[in-house]
Design an enzyme around this catalytic site. Structure first.
Site, PDB file in Angstrom:
ATOM      1  CG  PHE A 174      31.294  34.775  31.075  1.00  0.00           C
ATOM      2  CD1 PHE A 174      32.433  33.977  31.019  1.00  0.00           C
ATOM      3  CD2 PHE A 174      30.199  34.407  30.297  1.00  0.00           C
ATOM      4  CE1 PHE A 174      32.485  32.854  30.201  1.00  0.00           C
ATOM      5  CE2 PHE A 174      30.240  33.288  29.484  1.00  0.00           C
ATOM      6  CZ  PHE A 174      31.387  32.507  29.429  1.00  0.00           C
ATOM      7  CB  CYS A 175      36.035  38.501  30.768  1.00  0.00           C
ATOM      8  SG  CYS A 175      35.864  39.890  31.908  1.00  0.00           S
ATOM      9  CB  THR A 176      39.748  36.173  33.335  1.00  0.00           C
ATOM     10  OG1 THR A 176      39.967  35.519  32.093  1.00  0.00           O
ATOM     11  CG2 THR A 176      40.542  35.452  34.428  1.00  0.00           C
TER      12      THR A 176
END
Length: 324
Positions: A174-176
């Protein structure tokens, strides 16, 4: 409006100036990055201006239908989160420096926010946060591995040292907002990993649609604008930025003995050059406040222009009085 799209844009140089002019004409501010592989960025403006930009990008502008289906997220702020408008052309919209990676050709399996909790709670899934260390420090998902990277290009080294396709059969990332995971998942697949998953829309979409009572995200999510961080429901968070080194600060950081507002923080306490520059900036801000003037960005420019007009008007009044 935060957006990204991997798409073939060989004409980025020709697209840059018209896009910048379109945004500036509508007082839209923020940053848009163009590259031959697509577009990425976040901008802010009135609802009417943002609607017009969406039409320009996705339907009736020079991009044609190349940006159709872009990942787009809308949110609101009480004040302008950006100071100016920038359109930049770069080699990549998110820098990994891995030529074999092509998100238009292969990416991992998208996981909707509503299905994310069930996936990351499985014991056979390795959960990896693909963001940089200063972002992870503000908040992350429970049980997530922190690569402790200073920039995204270091992610390749982390994979080589700590992940093994023979052992780690299922990897979730996951990331922003989702864009880094497009490249990260494509990279893992190119390295022989079999099952790679990533959170669709990133942390921001998860915080928007998942109730806080069901959330597995702890802390706040760092964002790249003057809000600094957001929490559940995308409400502005409590983090601030060190004006010397730009590191995000929690309430505990601001209680540290090495924190001096506008000048230094625990993360840059040894960098005297940054402190001197920040101290001078803080002094100029205090002087501006005492005089009732703005100091930064367009507000400062408008304030300076107002003062020039007032000075010119006084000079003209004096000249007319002298003629009389």
């Amino acid at each position: 409006m935060a957006l990204y799209k991997f798409a073939a844009l060989p004409d980025v140089e020709a697209l840059k100036a018209p896009l910048a002019a379109f945004c500036c004409a509508r007082a839209i501010k923020g940053t848009l990055i163009l590259a031959p592989e697509g577009i990425n960025g976040t901008v802010a403006g009135t609802p009417e201006a943002i609607d017009a930009l969406a039409d320009y990008l996705f339907a009736h502008g020079p991009f044609g239908d190349r940006l159709a289906g872009a990942e787009v997220k809308y949110s609101f702020a009480d004040s302008a989160p950006f100071l100016r408008m920038k359109v930049r052309v770069k080699p990549e919209i998110v820098t990994l420096r891995a030529p074999q990676v092509d998100p238009n050709r292969q990416v991992g399996t998208y996981v909707e926010p509503e299905d994310w909790n069930g996936l990351i709670e499985r014991n056979d899934v390795v959960l990896v946060d693909t963001r940089n260390d200063y972002e992870v420090g503000l908040g992350t998902f429970q049980r997530a591995l922190d690569p402790k990277t200073a920039n995204f290009t270091e992610f390749k080294d982390y994979v080589a040292r700590h992940l093994d396709p023979a052992r780690d059969k299922k990897v979730a990332m996951f990331c922003t907002g989702g864009i880094r995971c497009e490249k990260a998942s494509s990279y893992l697949l190119s390295q022989g990993f079999e099952e790679v998953f990533h959170l669709k829309g990133g942390i921001l979409k998860y915080l928007e649609v998942i109730p806080e009572t069901q959330s597995r995200f702890s802390g706040e999510c760092f964002v790249f604008d003057e809000r600094v961080s957001v929490g559940h429901g995308l409400e502005p968070g409590h983090a601030s930025l060190c004006r010397a080194c730009r590191h995000p600060l929690t309430e505990n950081d601001r209680q540290h003995e090495d924190y001096h507002e506008g000048i230094s923080c625990p993360y840059c306490k040894a960098d005297k050059a940054k402190h001197e520059a920040a101290a001078e900036r803080q002094r100029q801000m205090e002087l501006a406040r005492q005089r009732g003037h703005a100091h930064m960005g367009d507000a400062a420019g408008s304030d300076a222009e107002r003062r020039r007009r007032e000075k010119k008007a006084r000079a003209e009044q004096s000249r007319q009085a002298n003629k009389a």
